[in-house]
Design an enzyme around this catalytic site. Structure first.
Site, PDB file in Angstrom:
ATOM      1  N   GLN A  98      -4.779  -1.853   9.729  1.00 52.28           N
ATOM      2  CA  GLN A  98      -4.683  -3.154   9.068  1.00 52.28           C
ATOM      3  C   GLN A  98      -5.299  -4.235   9.961  1.00 52.28           C
ATOM      4  O   GLN A  98      -5.023  -4.319  11.160  1.00 52.28           O
ATOM      5  CB  GLN A  98      -3.209  -3.470   8.753  1.00 52.28           C
ATOM      6  CG  GLN A  98      -2.991  -4.717   7.923  1.00 52.28           C
ATOM      7  CD  GLN A  98      -3.572  -4.636   6.501  1.00 52.28           C
ATOM      8  OE1 GLN A  98      -3.686  -3.552   5.927  1.00 52.28           O
ATOM      9  NE2 GLN A  98      -3.949  -5.771   5.951  1.00 52.28           N
ATOM     10  N   LYS A 136       0.839  -1.205   0.000  1.00 48.60           N
ATOM     11  CA  LYS A 136       0.000   0.000   0.000  1.00 48.60           C
ATOM     12  C   LYS A 136       0.873   1.252   0.000  1.00 48.60           C
ATOM     13  O   LYS A 136       0.591   2.217  -0.713  1.00 48.60           O
ATOM     14  CB  LYS A 136      -0.951  -0.027   1.211  1.00 48.60           C
ATOM     15  CG  LYS A 136      -2.031  -1.104   1.075  1.00 48.60           C
ATOM     16  CD  LYS A 136      -2.826  -1.367   2.342  1.00 48.60           C
ATOM     17  CE  LYS A 136      -3.742  -2.578   2.137  1.00 48.60           C
ATOM     18  NZ  LYS A 136      -4.521  -2.952   3.325  1.00 48.60           N
ATOM     19  N   ASP A 188     -11.039   2.752   4.380  1.00 46.38           N
ATOM     20  CA  ASP A 188     -11.334   1.320   4.265  1.00 46.38           C
ATOM     21  C   ASP A 188     -12.841   1.068   4.242  1.00 46.38           C
ATOM     22  O   ASP A 188     -13.273  -0.046   3.939  1.00 46.38           O
ATOM     23  CB  ASP A 188     -10.755   0.598   5.485  1.00 46.38           C
ATOM     24  CG  ASP A 188      -9.593  -0.290   5.142  1.00 46.38           C
ATOM     25  OD1 ASP A 188      -9.516  -0.730   3.984  1.00 46.38           O
ATOM     26  OD2 ASP A 188      -8.775  -0.550   6.038  1.00 46.38           O
TER      27      ASP A 188
HETATM   28  N1  GUN Z   1      -7.040  -7.135   5.945  1.00 51.51           N
HETATM   29  C1  GUN Z   1      -7.354  -7.815   4.821  1.00 51.51           C
HETATM   30  N2  GUN Z   1      -7.887  -6.985   3.905  1.00 51.51           N
HETATM   31  C2  GUN Z   1      -7.909  -5.760   4.456  1.00 51.51           C
HETATM   32  C3  GUN Z   1      -8.336  -4.489   3.987  1.00 51.51           C
HETATM   33  O1  GUN Z   1      -8.839  -4.308   2.872  1.00 51.51           O
HETATM   34  N3  GUN Z   1      -8.163  -3.467   4.863  1.00 51.51           N
HETATM   35  C4  GUN Z   1      -7.641  -3.639   6.104  1.00 51.51           C
HETATM   36  N4  GUN Z   1      -7.534  -2.582   6.898  1.00 51.51           N
HETATM   37  N5  GUN Z   1      -7.250  -4.798   6.568  1.00 51.51           N
HETATM   38  C5  GUN Z   1      -7.362  -5.853   5.746  1.00 51.51           C
END
Ligand code: GUN
Length: 291
Positions: A98, A54, A121
């Site tokens: 995350q 990211k 998110d």
């Molecule tokens: N863990 C797995 N996929 C995601 C996501 O799209 N965002 C976040 N914050 N955690 C994740």
């Protein structure tokens, strides 16, 4: 029959170019550089890889990114305090915590603290709640579901009236993607571990979205001929012939499915790159909201 491959990598690449252009224009016009903060608690290796990807993607399109790393022993209070600091920081437009968080931390409470204007998110209960309600619009839609629908629309511009089957009901993918399909006026069936005659239900699908996290579970004879298959699964399976000792496969048995489906996304290179492109888009949008 051999299915058309829906190339998420190329589609995400195009989208990233557009985002980069918009970011450049913002900066030229003297507006603040969009900023994304990630909060990674603990040392989950998969999460570390995702977070790193990211940040790299942010860098490529000119978005500032801030990596907050906290030990797995962090308390609920410490994590919430960090999120509140980011809420107050004008250089941070998007906040991504995350998931999963280490055990002992209350995910729901942490997500609840994120300012909804920075919830790139789309996991804040208000944003998810709005997604689930008629006539309401969330500020942000979760990235993997949004990326899946973006890909789907490339090949099915009119989703209305189609039978869509979603395999999996997770908070991150299954449930929000089902809600998005409902908003597109599809007839949606959500399948899970208690579903009876799963192959029979899947066989009804014009559109199949597989998000269960079980390697190659969906077999070729589960798929309706000509169906569009969006495979969200990313599963490691042992493979001594691979350099790393494993390879990545989806939730769908690709070799079998490609002989039956009309369109199919590969793993890797399907939904995965779209998730990150959507995150960049949401971060840009968060910066615009703050202008
Ligand atoms: N863990 C797995 N996929 C995601 C996501 O799209 N965002 C976040 N914050 N955690 C994740």
């Amino acid at each position: 029959m051999t299915a058309e491959f829906l190339d998420g990598k190329a589609i995400a690449e195009d989208l990233r170019k557009e985002i980069k252009q918009e970011v450049d224009e913002r900066i030229k016009s003297g507006k603040r550089v969009p900023g994304l903060a990630t909060v990674l608690v603990g040392e989950n290796p998969a999460s570390q890889v995702y977070v790193r990807m990211k940040h790299k993607a942010c860098q490529e399109v000119g978005i500032n990114s801030y990596a907050i790393e906290m030990p797995k022993t962090s308390t609920q209070e410490e994590v919430e305090k960090k999120v509140k600091e980011l809420n107050a920081d004008p250089n941070v437009h998007g906040i991504l915590v995350q998931l999963p968080l280490p055990s002992g931390l209350d995910e729901e409470k942490v997500l609840n603290v994120i300012s909804i204007e920075k919830d790139v998110d789309g996991f804040h209960p208000l944003n998810i709640g709005r997604l689930a309600q008629k006539g309401r619009d969330p500020l942000f839609v979760p990235c993997t579901p949004a990326g899946s629908i973006y890909l789907l629309k490339k090949v099915v511009p009119k989703i209305e009236g189609k039978n869509a089957v979603v395999l999996g009901r997770s908070n991150i993918v299954g449930m929000p993607v089902a809600l998005l399909l409902v908003r597109e006026n599809a007839t949606v069936t959500i399948c899970h571990s208690r579903t009876k005659d799963l192959p029979g239900v899947v066989r009804q699908a014009d559109i199949l979205i597989a998000a269960v996290g079980r390697p190659e579970m969906v077999k070729g004879d589960w798929i309706k001929p000509g169906a569009v298959v969006i495979d969200v699964g990313v599963n490691r399976v042992e493979d001594p012939s691979a350099k790393r000792g494993y390879r990545l496969v989806g939730d769908v048995d690709f070799e079998e499915a490609k002989e039956v489906a009309g369109v199919i996304t590969p793993v890797p290179g399907g939904v995965g790159p779209m998730t990150i492109a959507m995150l960049l888009q949401n971060t840009l949008r968060a910066a615009e909201l703050a202008d």
